[in-house]
Design a protein around this motif. Structure first.
Motif, PDB file in Angstrom:
ATOM      1  N   THR A 296       1.026  -1.227  -0.010  1.00 33.37           N
ATOM      2  CA  THR A 296       0.158   0.115   0.023  1.00 33.37           C
ATOM      3  C   THR A 296       0.937   1.221   0.063  1.00 33.37           C
ATOM      4  OG1 THR A 296      -1.686  -1.334   1.285  1.00 33.37           O
ATOM      5  CG2 THR A 296      -1.872   1.272   1.218  1.00 33.37           C
ATOM      6  N   LEU A 297       0.735   2.106  -1.152  1.00 37.19           N
ATOM      7  CA  LEU A 297       1.414   3.395  -0.971  1.00 37.19           C
ATOM      8  C   LEU A 297       0.671   4.556  -0.582  1.00 37.19           C
ATOM      9  CD1 LEU A 297       2.741   3.078  -4.614  1.00 37.19           C
ATOM     10  CD2 LEU A 297       4.114   2.376  -2.456  1.00 37.19           C
ATOM     11  N   ALA A 298      -0.572   4.409  -0.756  1.00 37.17           N
ATOM     12  CA  ALA A 298      -1.256   5.665  -0.272  1.00 37.17           C
ATOM     13  C   ALA A 298      -2.901   5.167  -0.291  1.00 37.17           C
ATOM     14  CB  ALA A 298      -1.101   6.812  -0.809  1.00 37.17           C
ATOM     15  N   THR A 299      -3.551   6.040   0.902  1.00 37.39           N
ATOM     16  CA  THR A 299      -5.018   5.656   0.981  1.00 37.39           C
ATOM     17  C   THR A 299      -5.746   6.746   1.196  1.00 37.39           C
ATOM     18  OG1 THR A 299      -4.768   3.409   2.042  1.00 37.39           O
ATOM     19  CG2 THR A 299      -6.699   4.144   2.280  1.00 37.39           C
ATOM     20  N   ARG A 300      -6.858   7.367   0.515  1.00 39.72           N
ATOM     21  CA  ARG A 300      -7.041   8.838   0.572  1.00 39.72           C
ATOM     22  C   ARG A 300      -8.589   8.823   0.347  1.00 39.72           C
ATOM     23  NH1 ARG A 300      -8.020  12.550  -3.700  1.00 39.72           N
ATOM     24  NH2 ARG A 300      -8.089  14.573  -2.705  1.00 39.72           N
ATOM     25  N   LYS A 301      -9.282   9.418   1.460  1.00 33.28           N
ATOM     26  CA  LYS A 301     -10.754   9.689   1.232  1.00 33.28           C
ATOM     27  C   LYS A 301     -10.703  10.836   0.136  1.00 33.28           C
ATOM     28  CE  LYS A 301     -11.954   9.066   6.151  1.00 33.28           C
ATOM     29  NZ  LYS A 301     -12.153   9.899   7.190  1.00 33.28           N
ATOM     30  N   VAL A 302     -11.569  10.565  -0.650  1.00 33.64           N
ATOM     31  CA  VAL A 302     -11.779  11.200  -2.006  1.00 33.64           C
ATOM     32  C   VAL A 302     -12.909  12.235  -1.487  1.00 33.64           C
ATOM     33  CG1 VAL A 302     -12.403  11.398  -4.419  1.00 33.64           C
ATOM     34  CG2 VAL A 302     -10.893   9.772  -3.649  1.00 33.64           C
ATOM     35  N   LYS A 303     -14.237  11.401  -1.210  1.00 32.38           N
ATOM     36  CA  LYS A 303     -15.374  12.249  -1.008  1.00 32.38           C
ATOM     37  C   LYS A 303     -16.329  11.349  -0.067  1.00 32.38           C
ATOM     38  CE  LYS A 303     -17.642  11.389  -5.415  1.00 32.38           C
ATOM     39  NZ  LYS A 303     -18.375  12.153  -6.330  1.00 32.38           N
ATOM     40  N   ALA A 304     -17.348  12.092   0.472  1.00 35.61           N
ATOM     41  CA  ALA A 304     -18.183  11.329   1.264  1.00 35.61           C
ATOM     42  C   ALA A 304     -19.303  10.651   0.363  1.00 35.61           C
ATOM     43  CB  ALA A 304     -18.861  12.324   2.351  1.00 35.61           C
ATOM     44  N   TYR A 305     -19.549   9.546   0.694  1.00 39.42           N
ATOM     45  CA  TYR A 305     -20.720   8.875  -0.426  1.00 39.42           C
ATOM     46  C   TYR A 305     -21.967   8.661   0.527  1.00 39.42           C
ATOM     47  CZ  TYR A 305     -22.293   5.665  -3.912  1.00 39.42           C
ATOM     48  OH  TYR A 305     -23.087   5.109  -4.684  1.00 39.42           O
ATOM     49  N   ALA A 306     -21.942   8.330   1.819  1.00 39.23           N
ATOM     50  CA  ALA A 306     -23.221   7.948   2.731  1.00 39.23           C
ATOM     51  C   ALA A 306     -22.406   8.362   4.056  1.00 39.23           C
ATOM     52  CB  ALA A 306     -23.547   6.600   2.416  1.00 39.23           C
ATOM     53  N   PRO A 307     -23.375   8.065   5.023  1.00 36.41           N
ATOM     54  CA  PRO A 307     -22.797   8.353   6.405  1.00 36.41           C
ATOM     55  C   PRO A 307     -21.702   7.647   6.748  1.00 36.41           C
ATOM     56  CG  PRO A 307     -25.265   8.358   6.342  1.00 36.41           C
ATOM     57  CD  PRO A 307     -24.981   7.943   4.903  1.00 36.41           C
ATOM     58  N   ARG A 308     -20.709   8.050   7.234  1.00 35.36           N
ATOM     59  CA  ARG A 308     -19.395   7.541   7.731  1.00 35.36           C
ATOM     60  C   ARG A 308     -19.011   6.280   6.538  1.00 35.36           C
ATOM     61  NH1 ARG A 308     -20.682   6.272  13.953  1.00 35.36           N
ATOM     62  NH2 ARG A 308     -21.244   8.567  14.343  1.00 35.36           N
ATOM     63  N   THR A 309     -19.365   6.706   5.202  1.00 34.63           N
ATOM     64  CA  THR A 309     -19.063   5.963   4.037  1.00 34.63           C
ATOM     65  C   THR A 309     -18.357   6.849   3.152  1.00 34.63           C
ATOM     66  OG1 THR A 309     -20.706   4.532   4.651  1.00 34.63           O
ATOM     67  CG2 THR A 309     -19.838   4.245   2.426  1.00 34.63           C
ATOM     68  N   TYR A 310     -17.088   6.278   2.565  1.00 31.62           N
ATOM     69  CA  TYR A 310     -16.556   7.328   1.567  1.00 31.62           C
ATOM     70  C   TYR A 310     -16.207   6.640   0.287  1.00 31.62           C
ATOM     71  CZ  TYR A 310     -16.267   9.894   6.161  1.00 31.62           C
ATOM     72  OH  TYR A 310     -16.263  10.599   6.797  1.00 31.62           O
ATOM     73  N   GLN A 311     -15.932   7.489  -0.667  1.00 24.85           N
ATOM     74  CA  GLN A 311     -15.171   6.944  -1.885  1.00 24.85           C
ATOM     75  C   GLN A 311     -13.634   7.078  -1.566  1.00 24.85           C
ATOM     76  OE1 GLN A 311     -16.180   8.447  -5.820  1.00 24.85           O
ATOM     77  NE2 GLN A 311     -14.316   8.349  -6.416  1.00 24.85           N
ATOM     78  N   VAL A 312     -12.853   5.981  -1.766  1.00 27.61           N
ATOM     79  CA  VAL A 312     -11.552   5.900  -0.989  1.00 27.61           C
ATOM     80  C   VAL A 312     -10.727   5.746  -2.438  1.00 27.61           C
ATOM     81  CG1 VAL A 312      -9.915   4.714   0.319  1.00 27.61           C
ATOM     82  CG2 VAL A 312     -12.382   4.868   1.014  1.00 27.61           C
TER      83      VAL A 312
END
Ligand SMILES: C[S@@+](CC[C@H](N)C(=O)[O-])C[C@H]1O[C@@H](n2cnc3c(N)ncnc32)[C@H](O)[C@@H]1O
Length: 322
Positions: A296-312
């Motif tokens: 794993t080089l990087a993990t990033r939250k891109v945007k919120a999708y649902a409550p406490r759920t993200y596009q990662v």
């Protein structure tokens, strides 16, 4: 004047997260003020959310009008997106505001309102024309490139500009890049400015036509464009870097990405995950392509999708493959 309106009652610490979610889904009633007490936020909603949001409760409350002006008052510019000369309203925006938006912003020529969610294999959505010129196409500038956008036929999100630039910055001269879900080529073009060779795949014929026009517009010749399913269409390619931009269902495509990626190569993939599952995201990738091992080089939250759920976003190096 105070009006009774349905609202979602949310613990204060989850207020911003749920507010953004309702806003994204066009469910927040932006004409009414949000009330708060010591522990809770009362978010006025247009209708009940389709999915249950844990730790929230639907009730009715008294709300003040946020904008007491006439019904044709436009929403603040920060409340809607623009792409080129098109303003994009959410389903909850009043259609009367459209004319005022064009009068207030002479650079905008079209006002559209979304009629539903992004859906289907090609990730498109319906639009209702509210004001201005009758078209769904425009020119748009992003990170020094110019693109044609066709909102009716091909997926596009201006909110991913930062993510596309982040990926493009990592591309090294000499690389072969495989973009398995290229769409109109917004990421492809930016990667192609640095790579030696790019192969771009999409299953939507309109996306392929648009992508070809966007390559010409940006004078890029080192890109090979292929219409087809990402699972089968580029098996002959050996890539240093694979872009897998299909957040709603990436796992069936991981074996094809691993097949084309040479050992040591990098995969940029996306997933939609509850916050608690984000640390396990790389394991999901490995599990989808048996015999592969990834760093794993990087993990990033891109945007919120649902409550406490993200596009990662996940950047992974392929360490081992069968
Ligand atoms: C989220 S969009 C990605 C758009 C693009 N990367 C961008 O920056 O705008 C997903 C794209 O995948 C395409 N698609 C969906 N299923 C596919 C498949 N099985 N094979 C290839 N492309 C597919 C859709 O047509 C759509 O253009």
């Amino acid at each position: 004047m105070q009006m009774p309106s349905p609202c979602l009652v949310v613990p204060r610490e989850r207020g911003e997260e749920v507010r953004r979610l309702l806003l994204d889904q066009g469910l927040l009633n932006t004409h009414l003020r949000i009330h708060r007490d010591e522990k809770r936020l009362y978010l006025p909603i247009l209708r009940r959310p389709p999915r249950r949001i844990p730790k929230t409760r639907c009730t009715r409350g008294l709300f003040e009008s946020r904008r007491p002006g006439p019904p044709g008052d436009p929403p603040a510019a920060s409340k809607y997106e623009t792409v080129g000369d098109i303003a994009l309203l959410r389903p909850d925006h009043s259609p009367e505001a459209a004319g005022a938006i064009l009068r207030r912003h002479p650079n905008l020529k079209v006002v559209l309102r979304a009629t539903g969610p992004i859906e289907g294999e090609w990730r498109t959505r319906g639009w209702e024309h509210l004001a201005g010129e009758q078209r769904l196409t425009t020119l748009y500038r992003e990170n020094g490139c110019t693109f044609e956008v066709d909102l009716g036929k091909v997926y596009f999100s201006p909110r991913l500009a930062t993510e596309r630039a982040r990926i493009a910055r990592q591309v090294q001269p000499g690389e072969t890049v495989l973009d398995l879900f290229a769409g109109g080529g917004y990421g492809t073009v930016q990667a192609a400015r640095r790579a030696s060779r790019v192969v771009a795949v999409d299953s939507n014929p309109d996306a392929i036509l648009l992508l070809q026009r966007n390559l010409q517009r940006n004078r890029l010749t080192r890109v090979e464009v292929r219409l087809g399913d990402a699972r089968h269409t580029a098996r002959d390619i050996t890539a240093d870097r694979v872009l897998l931009d299909y957040p709603t269902g990436p796992l069936p495509f991981i074996p094809a990405a691993a097949h084309s990626l040479q050992t040591g190569g990098i995969l940029h993939t996306y997933d939609i995950l509850p916050e608690a599952d984000i640390p396990a995201a790389p394991h999901r990738v490995a599990g989808a392509a048996p015999g592969t091992r990834w760093e794993t080089l990087a993990t990033r939250k891109v945007k919120a999708y649902a409550p406490r759920t993200y596009q990662v976003a996940l950047d992974l190096r392929l360490v081992e493959k069968p």
